[in-house]
Write an enzyme that holds these catalytic residues in place. Structure first.
Site, PDB file in Angstrom:
ATOM      1  N   ASP A 160       0.872  -1.166   0.000  1.00  0.00           N
ATOM      2  CA  ASP A 160       0.000   0.000   0.000  1.00  0.00           C
ATOM      3  C   ASP A 160       0.917   1.227   0.000  1.00  0.00           C
ATOM      4  O   ASP A 160       2.111   1.118   0.308  1.00  0.00           O
ATOM      5  CB  ASP A 160      -0.890  -0.027   1.241  1.00  0.00           C
ATOM      6  CG  ASP A 160      -1.759   1.208   1.352  1.00  0.00           C
ATOM      7  OD1 ASP A 160      -2.319   1.639   0.333  1.00  0.00           O
ATOM      8  OD2 ASP A 160      -1.862   1.749   2.476  1.00  0.00           O
ATOM      9  N   ASP A 193      -0.326   5.138   0.824  1.00  0.00           N
ATOM     10  CA  ASP A 193      -0.673   6.087   1.877  1.00  0.00           C
ATOM     11  C   ASP A 193      -0.592   5.422   3.245  1.00  0.00           C
ATOM     12  O   ASP A 193      -1.212   4.381   3.477  1.00  0.00           O
ATOM     13  CB  ASP A 193      -2.094   6.624   1.670  1.00  0.00           C
ATOM     14  CG  ASP A 193      -2.217   7.502   0.432  1.00  0.00           C
ATOM     15  OD1 ASP A 193      -1.172   7.961  -0.069  1.00  0.00           O
ATOM     16  OD2 ASP A 193      -3.350   7.721  -0.035  1.00  0.00           O
ATOM     17  N   ARG A 230     -14.309  13.195  -1.641  1.00  0.00           N
ATOM     18  CA  ARG A 230     -13.096  13.942  -1.330  1.00  0.00           C
ATOM     19  C   ARG A 230     -12.548  14.655  -2.563  1.00  0.00           C
ATOM     20  O   ARG A 230     -12.187  15.833  -2.518  1.00  0.00           O
ATOM     21  CB  ARG A 230     -12.036  13.002  -0.746  1.00  0.00           C
ATOM     22  CG  ARG A 230     -12.213  12.694   0.727  1.00  0.00           C
ATOM     23  CD  ARG A 230     -11.153  11.757   1.226  1.00  0.00           C
ATOM     24  NE  ARG A 230     -11.466  10.367   0.937  1.00  0.00           N
ATOM     25  CZ  ARG A 230     -10.568   9.435   0.666  1.00  0.00           C
ATOM     26  NH1 ARG A 230      -9.284   9.744   0.621  1.00  0.00           N
ATOM     27  NH2 ARG A 230     -10.937   8.192   0.447  1.00  0.00           N
ATOM     28  N   THR A 262      -2.665   0.915  -4.630  1.00  0.00           N
ATOM     29  CA  THR A 262      -3.184   1.962  -3.764  1.00  0.00           C
ATOM     30  C   THR A 262      -4.453   2.587  -4.327  1.00  0.00           C
ATOM     31  O   THR A 262      -4.612   2.697  -5.543  1.00  0.00           O
ATOM     32  CB  THR A 262      -2.119   3.063  -3.554  1.00  0.00           C
ATOM     33  OG1 THR A 262      -2.695   4.131  -2.781  1.00  0.00           O
ATOM     34  CG2 THR A 262      -1.626   3.628  -4.877  1.00  0.00           C
ATOM     35  N   GLY A 263      -5.319   2.997  -3.424  1.00  0.00           N
ATOM     36  CA  GLY A 263      -6.481   3.777  -3.818  1.00  0.00           C
ATOM     37  C   GLY A 263      -6.141   5.251  -3.952  1.00  0.00           C
ATOM     38  O   GLY A 263      -7.006   6.063  -4.263  1.00  0.00           O
TER      39      GLY A 263
END
Length: 218
Positions: free
Chosen positions: A7, A9, A52, A95-96
């Site tokens: 991942d 973040d 967001r 990752t998102g």
């Protein structure tokens, strides 16, 4: 070959790319509130992410770069990536977060990975539209992990996943070995090992013959 998928973040980086963008565009508090709703499972990841990013509509490209310029890899992360790749390990980031931010951070650190699976911010006329697109709009990181294993010629049960958030759970549960990096309590129960620093993770990989400091394949 072994595949290690990280991942980004709060794992390879201590920052959250969306929060950095929010700070730059003066919507950090709203951004953090939406992020925390997602972490508390009050809304699904895709909805949280889209809400967001919608706050960033109109953000100029120069301010995007200014935000991403503040993102740094954790201490020891760059050295770990280099040593993994020197050991013929396939290194991926799933990752998102946002592709551009990850690439900017890696470039600044002078390192590269073999595969990057990330979402993309949509730009028109030099500013963000408030939209996002990409392969990790939901939290199903197990699918890209499986696809990367096939691409790398490895079996899924030989893969290693590293993460700590709820959205990492599908990837951690699908991997042959799940390593929690400062994992949330609900995540820790699914981890085979838990680490709290990149140096500790490097030592774990060395002890388990994932990394060969002499550069020969194991």
């Amino acid at each position: 070959m072994t595949l290690v998928a990280f991942d980004f973040d709060d794992t390879l980086s201590q920052s959250d790319l969306s929060i950095l963008l929010g700070r730059e565009y003066d919507v950090a508090s709203e951004m953090r509130g939406l992020l925390e709703q997602g972490l508390r499972d009050e809304t699904d990841f895709e909805t949280s992410l889209r809400e967001r990013v919608s706050l960033l509509e109109g953000m100029p490209e120069r301010r995007i770069e200014s935000a991403f310029d503040r993102c740094r890899l954790r201490d020891g992360a760059a050295e770990l990536i280099v040593d993994l790749r020197r050991s013929d390990v396939v290194v991926a980031i799933v990752t998102g977060g946002f592709e551009r931010g990850v690439e900017t951070t890696l470039d600044r650190a002078g390192v590269a990975v073999d595969h990057l699976v990330a979402n993309r911010l949509v730009l028109e006329n030099g500013a963000l539209t408030g939209d996002v697109e990409g392969p990790v709009l939901d939290d199903a990181k197990d699918q890209p992990l499986g696809e990367l294993a096939v691409t790398s010629g490895d079996s899924l049960d030989r893969t290693i996943a590293v993460g700590g958030g709820v959205t990492d759970l599908p990837m951690l549960r699908a991997a042959g070995t799940a390593i929690g990096f400062e994992p949330e309590p609900v995540v820790e129960q699914y981890c085979d090992h838990v680490v709290t620093s990149m140096q500790e993770l490097h030592l774990h990989f060395d002890q388990h013959d994932v990394i060969d400091v002499d550069g020969s394949e194991r």
